[in-house]
Design an enzyme around this catalytic site. Sequence first.
Site, PDB file in Angstrom:
ATOM      1  N   LYS A   1      56.842  27.991  51.878  1.00 27.36           N
ATOM      2  CA  LYS A   1      55.578  27.636  52.187  1.00 27.36           C
ATOM      3  C   LYS A   1      55.396  26.224  52.614  1.00 27.36           C
ATOM      4  O   LYS A   1      56.238  25.416  51.770  1.00 27.36           O
ATOM      5  CB  LYS A   1      54.680  28.390  51.532  1.00 27.36           C
ATOM      6  CG  LYS A   1      54.435  27.981  50.348  1.00 27.36           C
ATOM      7  CD  LYS A   1      53.084  28.300  49.546  1.00 27.36           C
ATOM      8  CE  LYS A   1      52.801  27.404  48.288  1.00 27.36           C
ATOM      9  NZ  LYS A   1      51.713  28.375  47.734  1.00 27.36           N
TER      10      LYS A   1
ATOM     11  N   ASP B   1      60.877  21.377  26.082  1.00 32.10           N
ATOM     12  CA  ASP B   1      61.564  21.898  27.134  1.00 32.10           C
ATOM     13  C   ASP B   1      63.066  21.850  26.529  1.00 32.10           C
ATOM     14  O   ASP B   1      63.252  20.902  25.784  1.00 32.10           O
ATOM     15  CB  ASP B   1      61.676  21.586  28.543  1.00 32.10           C
ATOM     16  CG  ASP B   1      62.113  22.618  29.437  1.00 32.10           C
ATOM     17  OD1 ASP B   1      61.113  22.954  30.188  1.00 32.10           O
ATOM     18  OD2 ASP B   1      63.084  23.022  29.660  1.00 32.10           O
TER      19      ASP B   1
ATOM     20  N   CYS C   1      57.562  33.666  42.981  1.00 30.45           N
ATOM     21  CA  CYS C   1      56.502  34.641  42.537  1.00 30.45           C
ATOM     22  C   CYS C   1      56.371  36.188  43.104  1.00 30.45           C
ATOM     23  O   CYS C   1      56.706  37.012  42.374  1.00 30.45           O
ATOM     24  CB  CYS C   1      55.262  34.018  42.206  1.00 30.45           C
ATOM     25  SG  CYS C   1      55.431  32.734  41.204  1.00 30.45           S
TER      26      CYS C   1
ATOM     27  N   GLU D   1      51.627  27.057  44.181  1.00 32.74           N
ATOM     28  CA  GLU D   1      52.424  26.004  44.611  1.00 32.74           C
ATOM     29  C   GLU D   1      51.607  25.179  45.616  1.00 32.74           C
ATOM     30  O   GLU D   1      51.056  25.811  46.886  1.00 32.74           O
ATOM     31  CB  GLU D   1      53.643  26.372  45.082  1.00 32.74           C
ATOM     32  CG  GLU D   1      54.458  26.940  43.868  1.00 32.74           C
ATOM     33  CD  GLU D   1      56.053  27.148  43.820  1.00 32.74           C
ATOM     34  OE1 GLU D   1      56.677  26.443  44.781  1.00 32.74           O
ATOM     35  OE2 GLU D   1      56.656  27.907  42.926  1.00 32.74           O
TER      36      GLU D   1
ATOM     37  N   LYS E   1      47.728  39.968  36.181  1.00 37.75           N
ATOM     38  CA  LYS E   1      48.522  38.853  36.955  1.00 37.75           C
ATOM     39  C   LYS E   1      49.172  39.579  37.840  1.00 37.75           C
ATOM     40  O   LYS E   1      49.306  39.397  39.120  1.00 37.75           O
ATOM     41  CB  LYS E   1      49.196  38.026  35.799  1.00 37.75           C
ATOM     42  CG  LYS E   1      50.205  37.183  36.670  1.00 37.75           C
ATOM     43  CD  LYS E   1      49.540  36.203  37.749  1.00 37.75           C
ATOM     44  CE  LYS E   1      50.662  35.377  38.671  1.00 37.75           C
ATOM     45  NZ  LYS E   1      50.932  34.294  38.229  1.00 37.75           N
TER      46      LYS E   1
ATOM     47  N   GLU F   1      48.323  32.692  34.302  1.00 37.34           N
ATOM     48  CA  GLU F   1      47.794  31.656  35.471  1.00 37.34           C
ATOM     49  C   GLU F   1      48.139  32.086  36.726  1.00 37.34           C
ATOM     50  O   GLU F   1      49.092  32.750  36.935  1.00 37.34           O
ATOM     51  CB  GLU F   1      49.216  30.540  35.165  1.00 37.34           C
ATOM     52  CG  GLU F   1      49.031  29.575  35.872  1.00 37.34           C
ATOM     53  CD  GLU F   1      47.967  28.660  35.856  1.00 37.34           C
ATOM     54  OE1 GLU F   1      47.645  28.299  34.682  1.00 37.34           O
ATOM     55  OE2 GLU F   1      47.098  28.586  36.753  1.00 37.34           O
TER      56      GLU F   1
ATOM     57  N   ARG G   1      63.032  28.808  46.715  1.00 44.45           N
ATOM     58  CA  ARG G   1      63.494  30.129  46.061  1.00 44.45           C
ATOM     59  C   ARG G   1      63.127  31.161  47.128  1.00 44.45           C
ATOM     60  O   ARG G   1      62.118  31.469  47.562  1.00 44.45           O
ATOM     61  CB  ARG G   1      62.732  30.122  44.784  1.00 44.45           C
ATOM     62  CG  ARG G   1      63.345  29.429  43.582  1.00 44.45           C
ATOM     63  CD  ARG G   1      62.871  29.622  42.400  1.00 44.45           C
ATOM     64  NE  ARG G   1      61.529  29.037  42.344  1.00 44.45           N
ATOM     65  CZ  ARG G   1      60.594  29.178  41.586  1.00 44.45           C
ATOM     66  NH1 ARG G   1      60.902  29.843  40.361  1.00 44.45           N
ATOM     67  NH2 ARG G   1      59.501  28.635  41.639  1.00 44.45           N
TER      68      ARG G   1
ATOM     69  N   THR H   1      60.207  33.634  33.793  1.00 41.70           N
ATOM     70  CA  THR H   1      60.558  34.871  33.534  1.00 41.70           C
ATOM     71  C   THR H   1      61.345  35.641  35.121  1.00 41.70           C
ATOM     72  O   THR H   1      60.522  36.546  35.989  1.00 41.70           O
ATOM     73  CB  THR H   1      59.441  36.018  33.384  1.00 41.70           C
ATOM     74  OG1 THR H   1      58.226  35.647  34.422  1.00 41.70           O
ATOM     75  CG2 THR H   1      58.980  35.485  31.931  1.00 41.70           C
TER      76      THR H   1
ATOM     77  N   ALA I   1      50.294  36.767  59.967  1.00 39.89           N
ATOM     78  CA  ALA I   1      51.340  37.526  60.230  1.00 39.89           C
ATOM     79  C   ALA I   1      52.499  36.612  60.482  1.00 39.89           C
ATOM     80  O   ALA I   1      52.282  35.521  60.864  1.00 39.89           O
ATOM     81  CB  ALA I   1      51.231  38.520  61.232  1.00 39.89           C
TER      82      ALA I   1
HETATM   83  C1  UDX Z   1      51.549  33.166  44.387  1.00 41.69           C
HETATM   84  C2  UDX Z   1      50.035  33.538  44.228  1.00 41.69           C
HETATM   85  O1  UDX Z   1      49.204  33.272  45.393  1.00 41.69           O
HETATM   86  C3  UDX Z   1      49.686  32.772  43.004  1.00 41.69           C
HETATM   87  O2  UDX Z   1      48.322  33.288  42.612  1.00 41.69           O
HETATM   88  C4  UDX Z   1      50.518  33.150  41.669  1.00 41.69           C
HETATM   89  O3  UDX Z   1      50.181  32.424  40.848  1.00 41.69           O
HETATM   90  C5  UDX Z   1      51.877  32.697  42.200  1.00 41.69           C
HETATM   91  O4  UDX Z   1      52.148  33.343  43.506  1.00 41.69           O
HETATM   92  P1  UDX Z   1      52.729  31.074  45.752  1.00 41.69           P
HETATM   93  O5  UDX Z   1      53.954  31.813  45.510  1.00 41.69           O
HETATM   94  O6  UDX Z   1      52.761  29.706  45.360  1.00 41.69           O
HETATM   95  O7  UDX Z   1      51.774  31.589  44.815  1.00 41.69           O
HETATM   96  O8  UDX Z   1      52.336  31.178  47.113  1.00 41.69           O
HETATM   97  P2  UDX Z   1      51.333  31.839  48.165  1.00 41.69           P
HETATM   98  O9  UDX Z   1      50.531  30.804  48.592  1.00 41.69           O
HETATM   99  O10 UDX Z   1      50.490  33.053  47.581  1.00 41.69           O
HETATM  100  O11 UDX Z   1      52.178  32.315  49.409  1.00 41.69           O
HETATM  101  C6  UDX Z   1      53.354  33.146  48.964  1.00 41.69           C
HETATM  102  C7  UDX Z   1      54.186  33.714  50.167  1.00 41.69           C
HETATM  103  O12 UDX Z   1      53.272  34.225  51.261  1.00 41.69           O
HETATM  104  C8  UDX Z   1      54.393  32.354  51.199  1.00 41.69           C
HETATM  105  O13 UDX Z   1      56.030  32.515  51.565  1.00 41.69           O
HETATM  106  C9  UDX Z   1      53.484  32.327  52.221  1.00 41.69           C
HETATM  107  O14 UDX Z   1      54.226  31.899  53.375  1.00 41.69           O
HETATM  108  C10 UDX Z   1      53.379  33.931  52.478  1.00 41.69           C
HETATM  109  N1  UDX Z   1      52.112  34.159  53.159  1.00 41.69           N
HETATM  110  C11 UDX Z   1      50.979  33.912  52.689  1.00 41.69           C
HETATM  111  C12 UDX Z   1      52.272  34.747  54.381  1.00 41.69           C
HETATM  112  O15 UDX Z   1      53.194  35.289  54.873  1.00 41.69           O
HETATM  113  N2  UDX Z   1      50.918  35.155  55.130  1.00 41.69           N
HETATM  114  C13 UDX Z   1      49.760  34.646  54.192  1.00 41.69           C
HETATM  115  O16 UDX Z   1      48.661  35.177  54.941  1.00 41.69           O
HETATM  116  C14 UDX Z   1      49.812  34.061  53.014  1.00 41.69           C
END
Ligand code: UDX
Length: 445
Positions: A333, A30, A270, A156, A214, A152, A340, A86, A262
């Site tokens: 979450k 890094d 992401c 998280e 992806k 990937e 972020r 990115t 909901a």
């Molecule tokens: C996401 C993708 O799931 C993962 O495959 C990718 O590699 C990166 O982006 P992540 O950002 O870690 O992963 O979070 P994720 O668990 O997908 O939740 C994303 C957001 O959606 C969170 O803010 C969560 O609170 C929200 N969410 C998720 C909802 O509002 N309702 C749901 O039913 C599920």
Amino acid sequence: MRMTVFGVGYLGATHAACMAELGHEVLGVDVDETKIERLRRGEVPFYEPGLPEILMQHVNSGRLRFTMDYGEAAEFADLHFIGVGTPQRKGEFAADTSYVKDVIARLSPLLSADAVVVGKSTVPVGTASSLQEIADSHAPDGVRVEVVWNPEFLREGFAVADTLTPDRIVIGLADGEGSQGFARVALEKAYAPILASNPCPVVVTDLATAELVKVAANAFLATKISFINAVSEVCEASGADVTVLADAIGMDPRIGRRFLNAGLGFGGGCLPKDIRAFMARAGELGADEAMAFLREVDSINMRRRERMVEVTVEACAGTLIGKSIAVLGAAFKPHSDDVRDSPALHVAGMLSLKGASAVVHDPQALGNARALFPTLAYADTALAACEGADVVLVATEWPEFIELDPLAVTEVARGRVLLDGRNCMPAERWRAAGWKYRALGRGAF
Ligand code: UDX
């Protein structure tokens, strides 16, 4: 096997530690000296359950090392993973691929033998072939650098498990699925321990398809969340209950219940940026209409945050001025300290701008939240945040909030209104303790 991982943030640090866990010798690279120093000491610079243990174990065993020296990395291995960020470009929807390009441009001239560069970052379709051109023009004569894509999918909070027991492995090769070259052999060997203990499908395809898998996956997940949140708006208008509805439609295996929760919608590093980058890239390719619906997915998502503020104003009899709101949650979450594009902090910020005193608590994200929004008030415990609160608003579904004892909150809070931004709280328990309960998508109090 020996391998390097360029970029040791959420994705790269997890990948590096997990590859060491699989038995490989890994060098993480890094440009951020502080991050490298911390990782060398076995410290994970962010919250990710399970990662500190395997990082420390493999730093101690010597199987996992970190460096800022690209020359050392070029010498160390002929398999190089890229997991740098990115992010969304400032003032635009498109993704900024400059960090990925920098890695290839700096690494390629230092290589003295044929090498494989494996992109893991989420990139706009077409990036891998432009990186191949950079590698071709920067590598020394006689050295062949092959760029492949291996997206990937880790979440998280579940990053270690998602890396060690993935649903699928996608490998994009310039020559497509027919290729039996060095790159394919090297990647299949790297992942052999995963496939031996937890077999999962391996999809071998061309570069463009692998890159698109992806972004399409993330766009689908975002769409699923915004679909249920759009239905949630109709539920609010008609007095229906979106949680029962989600359970009922989710029983259809073609739909499935997951990602139909909901509430305040999606945030994080992401989904929001990926759907915007997907729209931007589709536009560049002349297919802008194809992804235009993602703009609506984005707006539905943003509307939930505003709706949460409206509901809070209603709960405060029309004005937030002079009102104290406990905001439980700052991370985007649970099981993460990532703030972020966090819906929770966005709502807290809006409440504060409308005159409320918003007091935020989060079990892991307080440090990051304070750095991003220093003007908000923060409390070290959920109960401290609730002290004197007129309204308690749950914005991130951490288990410790779900398990809060309403009687304990009653003793410290001023008001008796619980607003559930994630449809996660045990409504009956709170009502039984004398609280008014209101959630997004489930009608009035
Ligand atoms: C996401 C993708 O799931 C993962 O495959 C990718 O590699 C990166 O982006 P992540 O950002 O870690 O992963 O979070 P994720 O668990 O997908 O939740 C994303 C957001 O959606 C969170 O803010 C969560 O609170 C929200 N969410 C998720 C909802 O509002 N309702 C749901 O039913 C599920």
